[in-house]
Write a protein that holds these residues in place. Structure first.
Motif, PDB file in Angstrom:
ATOM      1  N   PHE A 111      19.200  10.917  58.671  1.00  0.00           N
ATOM      2  CA  PHE A 111      18.984  11.859  59.758  1.00  0.00           C
ATOM      3  C   PHE A 111      20.043  11.646  60.837  1.00  0.00           C
ATOM      4  N   LEU A 112      20.543  12.743  61.379  1.00  0.00           N
ATOM      5  CA  LEU A 112      21.588  12.657  62.406  1.00  0.00           C
ATOM      6  C   LEU A 112      21.273  13.628  63.531  1.00  0.00           C
ATOM      7  N   ASN A 113      21.154  13.110  64.723  1.00  0.00           N
ATOM      8  CA  ASN A 113      20.985  13.944  65.899  1.00  0.00           C
ATOM      9  C   ASN A 113      22.374  14.253  66.460  1.00  0.00           C
ATOM     10  N   HIS A 114      22.627  15.524  66.749  1.00  0.00           N
ATOM     11  CA  HIS A 114      23.963  15.875  67.237  1.00  0.00           C
ATOM     12  C   HIS A 114      24.310  15.149  68.538  1.00  0.00           C
ATOM     13  N   LYS A 115      23.275  14.702  69.272  1.00  0.00           N
ATOM     14  CA  LYS A 115      23.525  13.943  70.502  1.00  0.00           C
ATOM     15  C   LYS A 115      24.135  12.570  70.204  1.00  0.00           C
ATOM     16  N   ASN A 116      23.945  12.112  68.961  1.00  0.00           N
ATOM     17  CA  ASN A 116      24.504  10.821  68.567  1.00  0.00           C
ATOM     18  C   ASN A 116      25.936  10.919  68.067  1.00  0.00           C
ATOM     19  N   ILE A 117      26.451  12.158  67.947  1.00  0.00           N
ATOM     20  CA  ILE A 117      27.846  12.337  67.539  1.00  0.00           C
ATOM     21  C   ILE A 117      28.733  12.054  68.750  1.00  0.00           C
ATOM     22  N   GLY A 118      29.620  11.077  68.598  1.00  0.00           N
ATOM     23  CA  GLY A 118      30.480  10.695  69.712  1.00  0.00           C
ATOM     24  C   GLY A 118      31.668  11.623  69.881  1.00  0.00           C
ATOM     25  N   LYS A 119      32.192  11.682  71.084  1.00  0.00           N
ATOM     26  CA  LYS A 119      33.335  12.550  71.369  1.00  0.00           C
ATOM     27  C   LYS A 119      34.577  12.156  70.571  1.00  0.00           C
ATOM     28  N   GLU A 120      34.636  10.906  70.110  1.00  0.00           N
ATOM     29  CA  GLU A 120      35.792  10.456  69.341  1.00  0.00           C
ATOM     30  C   GLU A 120      35.483  10.373  67.838  1.00  0.00           C
ATOM     31  N   ASP A 121      34.332  10.865  67.431  1.00  0.00           N
ATOM     32  CA  ASP A 121      34.000  10.903  66.004  1.00  0.00           C
ATOM     33  C   ASP A 121      34.715  12.069  65.334  1.00  0.00           C
ATOM     34  N   GLU A 150      30.955  25.631  68.685  1.00  0.00           N
ATOM     35  CA  GLU A 150      29.758  24.792  68.784  1.00  0.00           C
ATOM     36  C   GLU A 150      30.084  23.354  68.400  1.00  0.00           C
ATOM     37  N   ALA A 151      30.828  23.153  67.314  1.00  0.00           N
ATOM     38  CA  ALA A 151      31.184  21.804  66.869  1.00  0.00           C
ATOM     39  C   ALA A 151      32.048  21.094  67.906  1.00  0.00           C
ATOM     40  N   GLU A 152      32.891  21.845  68.592  1.00  0.00           N
ATOM     41  CA  GLU A 152      33.766  21.252  69.604  1.00  0.00           C
ATOM     42  C   GLU A 152      33.004  20.778  70.838  1.00  0.00           C
ATOM     43  N   LYS A 153      31.738  21.171  70.958  1.00  0.00           N
ATOM     44  CA  LYS A 153      30.900  20.632  72.033  1.00  0.00           C
ATOM     45  C   LYS A 153      30.503  19.190  71.731  1.00  0.00           C
ATOM     46  N   TYR A 154      30.468  18.834  70.439  1.00  0.00           N
ATOM     47  CA  TYR A 154      30.023  17.505  70.034  1.00  0.00           C
ATOM     48  C   TYR A 154      31.164  16.491  70.027  1.00  0.00           C
ATOM     49  N   SER A 155      32.351  16.953  69.627  1.00  0.00           N
ATOM     50  CA  SER A 155      33.465  16.023  69.433  1.00  0.00           C
ATOM     51  C   SER A 155      34.781  16.643  69.879  1.00  0.00           C
ATOM     52  N   ASN A 156      35.704  15.774  70.295  1.00  0.00           N
ATOM     53  CA  ASN A 156      37.062  16.221  70.642  1.00  0.00           C
ATOM     54  C   ASN A 156      37.985  16.211  69.429  1.00  0.00           C
ATOM     55  N   LYS A 157      37.460  15.748  68.293  1.00  0.00           N
ATOM     56  CA  LYS A 157      38.302  15.571  67.108  1.00  0.00           C
ATOM     57  C   LYS A 157      37.742  16.376  65.938  1.00  0.00           C
ATOM     58  N   SER A 206      37.553   7.363  62.132  1.00  0.00           N
ATOM     59  CA  SER A 206      36.457   6.956  63.013  1.00  0.00           C
ATOM     60  C   SER A 206      35.246   6.508  62.189  1.00  0.00           C
ATOM     61  N   SER A 207      34.477   5.569  62.720  1.00  0.00           N
ATOM     62  CA  SER A 207      33.320   5.031  61.999  1.00  0.00           C
ATOM     63  C   SER A 207      32.195   6.055  61.881  1.00  0.00           C
ATOM     64  N   GLY A 208      32.178   7.041  62.781  1.00  0.00           N
ATOM     65  CA  GLY A 208      31.115   8.046  62.762  1.00  0.00           C
ATOM     66  C   GLY A 208      31.555   9.375  62.179  1.00  0.00           C
ATOM     67  N   LYS A 209      32.588   9.367  61.358  1.00  0.00           N
ATOM     68  CA  LYS A 209      33.117  10.624  60.823  1.00  0.00           C
ATOM     69  C   LYS A 209      32.074  11.325  59.946  1.00  0.00           C
TER      70      LYS A 209
END
Length: 370
Positions: free
Chosen positions: A241-251, A268-275, A304-307
């Motif tokens: 399970f993955l909450n989008h709030k747990n996606i880091g800006k550098e993931d 929408e995806a660009e709201k979660y991450s800069n990459k 990134s570890s959270g890719k």
């Protein structure tokens, strides 16, 4: 392509649009004159379609109506099953794949397993097959997916969708523009829904669109926006399970899209991450071995570890059944579901419910006096 080159290119296409328009006009007149026959049915048949090709949001709007009605009526959705690998009439079951019935019908059958989902390019034959089912299974309401141009069926209610960023009255006939038929054919519909409205739209924006529509007195106009749900795994047994709030800006996010209008999904995806690395494919794209090879090379370079890999809900429907999906992806593969939200939803809901009740009453009276 430079601006002047674009103008020249579209000028060259104008004669083709003119000829295409003549063909569409003649076909519609043959139906209007009764030379080509259109069939009516004894139950409500609601058509959800558009004047343009793809990208207006037919599937989420069809799903909205399913949610609205499924607890009270036996619902059937009839689609042509675009890009399926089969032919003829197929009534979907729990074993049906997107390869057999198409990605959008597969998505709806998986989300709403208790409704009927069928595919047939011949909508009239499809409806006849649905109405031939045993009485306990026979649908009480049929939703026709993308059938506004399929005039061999006369729906009891027509709904036309138009993308707020590509409104039909600003468009042109194919191939110069995206219209399947001329703007004047909006007169056949009962309801127009302007889709993908931005959150910051003001009342004046809605009024300007309404004035430009030039709809007839009996036609209703509604506005909807897209609401994104929580990120979900494509393969729940593999990915956690993955909450989008747990996606880091550098993931790192490898974003894969095979839909007609991917821009809102990318935003929408660009709201979660800069990459975010978008990889865009044509609508209803069937991913091949070479596609996966190319995508895998991009994903392997991400450090990134959270890719993760993020796809649309429609793409997830195709990937679930695709044996070419790399096993190593299944721990990282997620999709982003969407629903639509009406700016005046209660009024729309009541309109649909009232139509079904009124149609049923009139049909009972008609049968009584025949």
């Amino acid at each position: 392509m430079q601006k002047n080159d674009k103008i020249k290119f579209y000028s060259c296409l104008a004669p083709l649009s003119f000829l295409y328009g003549i063909g569409v006009w003649l076909r519609n007149r043959l139906f209007d004159w009764g030379i080509l026959h259109s069939e009516q049915y004894p139950i409500p048949v609601i058509c959800i379609g558009n004047l343009s090709v793809g990208g207006t949001g037919k599937t989420p709007h069809t799903e909205y109506i399913i949610r609205l009605l499924k607890d009270k009526y036996r619902i059937a959705v009839l689609s042509r099953g675009y890009k399926r690998k089969t032919s003829g009439f197929i009534l979907a079951d729990s074993e049906s794949s997107s390869w057999e019935i198409g990605d959008e019908p597969f998505q709806m059958k998986n989300k709403f397993p208790d409704i009927l989902v069928a595919v047939d390019t011949n909508r009239r034959r499809g409806i006849q097959n649905l109405l031939s089912l045993p009485e306990k299974d026979k649908p009480e309401v049929i939703l026709l997916d993308d059938a506004y141009q399929h005039r061999y069926v006369t729906p009891s209610l027509s709904i036309v969708l138009s993308d707020c960023h590509r409104l039909f009255y600003n468009d042109k006939l194919m191939p110069t523009g995206y219209l399947r038929e001329s703007i004047s054919n909006i007169n056949r519909t009962d309801i127009v829904v302007v889709t993908k409205c931005e959150e910051d739209m003001k009342p004046i924006d809605f009024r300007i669109i309404e004035e430009n529509m030039k709809l007839r007195a009996h036609q209703l106009l509604f506005f909807t926006s897209i609401v994104y749900g929580k990120v979900k795994p494509v393969f729940p047994s593999k990915a956690c399970f993955l909450n989008h709030k747990n996606i880091g800006k550098e993931d790192d996010i490898l974003l894969i899209s095979g839909i007609a209008a991917p821009a809102p999904f990318i935003r929408e995806a660009e709201k979660y991450s800069n990459k975010v690395v978008p990889m865009v494919f044509p609508d209803h794209h069937m991913f091949s071995k070479s596609d996966f090879k190319k995508l895998e090379a991009v994903f392997e370079k991400m450090t990134s570890s959270g890719k993760l890999i993020l796809v649309t809900e429609k793409d997830a429907a195709r990937l679930k059944n695709n044996p070419l999906v790399p096993e190593s992806w299944k721990n990282f593969l997620y999709y982003l579901p969407i629903v639509i939200q009406f700016c005046n939803g209660q009024s729309f809901d009541e309109t649909i419910k009232k139509h079904i009740i009124t149609f049923s009453k009139n049909n009972i009276l008609q049968n009584k006096y025949e």
